[in-house]
Design a protein around this motif. Structure first.
Motif, short mmCIF file in Angstrom:
data_model
loop_
_atom_site.label_atom_id
_atom_site.label_comp_id
_atom_site.label_asym_id
_atom_site.label_seq_id
_atom_site.Cartn_x
_atom_site.Cartn_y
_atom_site.Cartn_z
N PRO A 67 0.79 -1.23 0.00
CA PRO A 67 0.00 0.00 0.00
C PRO A 67 0.83 1.28 0.00
CG PRO A 67 0.03 -0.94 2.19
CD PRO A 67 0.71 -1.93 1.29
N VAL A 68 2.13 1.18 0.25
CA VAL A 68 2.99 2.36 0.13
C VAL A 68 3.94 2.21 -1.05
CG1 VAL A 68 2.78 3.10 2.52
CG2 VAL A 68 4.61 1.53 1.89
N GLY A 69 3.47 1.47 -2.06
CA GLY A 69 4.20 1.40 -3.33
C GLY A 69 5.59 0.81 -3.22
N ARG A 70 5.75 -0.21 -2.37
CA ARG A 70 7.05 -0.87 -2.19
C ARG A 70 8.13 0.13 -1.81
NH1 ARG A 70 6.01 -6.05 -4.24
NH2 ARG A 70 4.30 -6.12 -5.73
N GLY A 71 7.71 1.17 -1.06
CA GLY A 71 8.64 2.15 -0.52
C GLY A 71 8.63 3.49 -1.21
N ILE A 72 8.20 3.56 -2.46
CA ILE A 72 8.30 4.83 -3.17
C ILE A 72 7.34 5.86 -2.62
CG2 ILE A 72 6.62 4.38 -5.03
CD1 ILE A 72 8.82 5.63 -6.93
N LEU A 73 6.19 5.44 -2.08
CA LEU A 73 5.23 6.38 -1.49
C LEU A 73 5.60 6.74 -0.06
CD1 LEU A 73 1.89 4.86 -2.86
CD2 LEU A 73 3.11 6.88 -3.70
N ALA A 74 6.63 6.13 0.47
CA ALA A 74 7.11 6.46 1.82
C ALA A 74 8.39 7.27 1.78
CB ALA A 74 7.32 5.19 2.62
N GLY A 75 8.83 7.63 0.56
CA GLY A 75 10.06 8.39 0.44
C GLY A 75 11.31 7.55 0.62
N GLY A 76 11.17 6.24 0.44
CA GLY A 76 12.29 5.35 0.73
C GLY A 76 13.11 4.92 -0.46
N ILE A 77 12.92 5.54 -1.63
CA ILE A 77 13.66 5.14 -2.81
C ILE A 77 14.54 6.30 -3.28
CG2 ILE A 77 13.51 4.23 -5.16
CD1 ILE A 77 12.38 2.36 -3.02
N ALA A 78 15.84 6.05 -3.40
CA ALA A 78 16.79 7.07 -3.84
C ALA A 78 16.79 7.17 -5.36
CB ALA A 78 18.19 6.72 -3.34
N PRO A 79 17.29 8.30 -5.91
CA PRO A 79 17.34 8.45 -7.37
C PRO A 79 18.10 7.33 -8.07
CG PRO A 79 17.69 10.55 -6.30
CD PRO A 79 17.69 9.53 -5.21
N GLN A 80 19.13 6.82 -7.44
CA GLN A 80 19.86 5.67 -7.98
C GLN A 80 19.89 4.59 -6.89
OE1 GLN A 80 23.60 7.55 -9.22
NE2 GLN A 80 22.90 7.44 -11.34
N PRO A 81 18.77 3.90 -6.71
CA PRO A 81 18.65 2.96 -5.58
C PRO A 81 19.65 1.82 -5.67
CG PRO A 81 16.85 2.66 -7.15
CD PRO A 81 17.58 3.90 -7.56
N GLN A 82 20.20 1.47 -4.53
CA GLN A 82 21.12 0.35 -4.44
C GLN A 82 20.40 -0.82 -3.77
OE1 GLN A 82 24.33 0.49 -5.77
NE2 GLN A 82 23.56 2.46 -6.56
N ALA A 89 13.08 0.92 -12.59
CA ALA A 89 14.23 1.01 -13.50
C ALA A 89 13.96 2.09 -14.54
CB ALA A 89 14.47 -0.33 -14.19
N GLU A 90 15.03 2.63 -15.09
CA GLU A 90 14.86 3.61 -16.16
C GLU A 90 14.39 2.91 -17.44
OE1 GLU A 90 14.66 6.45 -15.30
OE2 GLU A 90 15.92 6.69 -13.54
N PRO A 91 13.60 3.57 -18.25
CA PRO A 91 13.35 5.01 -18.24
C PRO A 91 12.20 5.47 -17.34
CG PRO A 91 12.29 4.03 -20.13
CD PRO A 91 12.99 2.92 -19.43
N HIS A 92 11.66 4.56 -16.52
CA HIS A 92 10.47 4.89 -15.74
C HIS A 92 10.78 5.52 -14.38
CE1 HIS A 92 8.46 2.63 -18.81
NE2 HIS A 92 9.00 1.49 -18.44
N LEU A 93 11.90 5.12 -13.76
CA LEU A 93 12.13 5.47 -12.37
C LEU A 93 12.19 6.97 -12.13
CD1 LEU A 93 12.67 4.61 -9.47
CD2 LEU A 93 15.10 4.45 -10.03
N ALA A 94 12.90 7.70 -12.96
CA ALA A 94 13.06 9.14 -12.72
C ALA A 94 11.71 9.85 -12.69
CB ALA A 94 13.96 9.74 -13.80
N ALA A 95 10.84 9.52 -13.63
CA ALA A 95 9.51 10.14 -13.66
C ALA A 95 8.70 9.75 -12.43
CB ALA A 95 8.78 9.74 -14.93
N ASN A 96 8.80 8.49 -12.01
CA ASN A 96 8.04 8.05 -10.85
C ASN A 96 8.54 8.68 -9.56
OD1 ASN A 96 6.32 6.43 -12.40
ND2 ASN A 96 7.68 4.65 -12.25
N LEU A 97 9.84 8.89 -9.47
CA LEU A 97 10.39 9.57 -8.29
C LEU A 97 9.98 11.03 -8.25
CD1 LEU A 97 14.00 8.08 -8.05
CD2 LEU A 97 12.15 7.78 -6.40
N ALA A 98 9.94 11.67 -9.40
CA ALA A 98 9.50 13.07 -9.44
C ALA A 98 8.05 13.18 -8.99
CB ALA A 98 9.67 13.63 -10.85
N GLN A 99 7.23 12.23 -9.40
CA GLN A 99 5.84 12.21 -8.97
C GLN A 99 5.74 12.00 -7.47
OE1 GLN A 99 3.40 12.99 -10.76
NE2 GLN A 99 1.52 11.95 -10.17
N ALA A 100 6.57 11.10 -6.94
CA ALA A 100 6.57 10.83 -5.50
C ALA A 100 7.01 12.06 -4.71
CB ALA A 100 7.49 9.65 -5.20
#
Length: 326
Positions: A201-216, A230-241
């Protein structure tokens, strides 16, 4: 903790998805820490605990069973079948004899005489849903389970299953960035009196602010296989978050709290089961049960996270083929 209905049961409005403490998100915590987290959840009012035979290929059920045995009569214990680990590989098998054997093994690992909610983890499309649900109905009659659930199924499949035996709950991914159950499946659940259990329900961490721009991500982390991370999707999804986080922090809520409160506002039959391995995150998640978003706030989040604003499918093509979407 406020409560909601889950089939014949009354449970905490926010439950706990137990997978994180032994499966899918990198290196799991030590056994002692995992059991302590589960007991903390109970102490904070959680009474709905969700595990599966698949998680850790049985290890998660062992941890859950040991940790919660002292309070077994005070909780609703849910597990799943139909997708298990066989020779180190994930296998979908919905044959009646397999589901019954899996149940017997789960009962031993969970150290209990009955599983309150037993869910078909995936519909095995090689087996009619009526046959798989019929086997689960046999388990109800045998006193081994109390209620039946389905996971990742369409409205049509739910109706077919419900005609064989009442379905207490449908479990599927549902969050601000995964709106797939709207509106058809949620409406069908409400019509049939079936609870909707929302995992991730928190988007596997992305809706909780838990994903870095280059997640390890650690080796074995399930998100390594998911296109949205993963890119090319991640950057847009992080900006939305980030836009989401800025909005809800202005309201005085953390992103995780707002994401969970939004789900609770979407219907009284919706039951989020966030997962975590971190005690502080557990407390943060549980605190969302006390939040009531205003209608205008819900509408603002609906608009921010409309379906088309999220980039990338939630699973890789092979896994998407396994689920049964509307």
């Amino acid at each position: 903790m406020p409560t909601r209905s889950l089939g014949p049961f009354t449970v905490s409005a926010i439950g706990l998805g137990c997978m994180n403490v032994s499966h899918a998100y990198g290196v799991p915590p030590e056994r002692e820490a995992a059991e302590a987290l589960l007991r903390q959840a109970f102490d904070e009012g959680v009474t709905h605990f969700d595990t599966a035979a698949l998680y850790g290929f049985g290890k998660n059920e062992e941890v859950v069973g040991a940790a919660l045995k002292p309070v077994r009569d005070k909780i609703i214990l849910a597990s799943k079948c139909g997708m298990t680990g066989v020779d180190g590989k994930r296998v979908i098998d919905g044959r009646p004899e397999t589901l019954k054997a899996t149940c017997d093994a789960s009962l031993k690992r969970l150290q209990t005489e009955v599983i309150d909610l037993y869910t078909l983890h995936r519909w095995d499309k090689q087996v009619p849903i009526e046959d798989s649900v019929g086997a689960l109905a046999d388990l109800v009659r045998a006193g081994k389970i109390r209620a039946i659930g389905l996971s990742e199924v369409s409205s049509q499949t739910l109706r077919r299953a419900h005609a064989v035996h009442p379905i207490a709950a449908v479990q599927s991914e549902y969050s601000l960035w995964t709106r797939d159950p709207e509106p058809r499946l949620l409406a069908t659940c409400a019509e049939l009196g079936t609870a909707f259990v929302a995992f991730s329900p928190v988007g596997r961490g992305i809706l909780a602010g838990g994903i870095a721009p280059q997640p390890q991500f650690a080796p074995g982390d399930i998100r390594l296989t998911m296109p949205r991370f993963a890119e090319p999707h991640l950057a847009a999804n992080l900006a939305q978050a980030e836009r989401f986080a800025a909005l809800v922090r202005a309201w005085g809520y953390s992103p995780a709290q707002a994401a969970l409160a939004w789900l609770l506002a979407k219907g009284p039959h919706i039951l989020p089961i966030p997962g975590t391995a971190k005690p502080a995150h557990l407390t943060e998640n549980n605190s969302a049960a006390a939040i009531t978003l205003a209608a205008a706030q819900v509408a603002a989040l609906d608009a921010l996270y409309a379906l088309e604003t999220v980039q990338g499918p939630r699973y890789a093509p092979a896994v998407m083929a396994e689920i049964d979407p509307d």
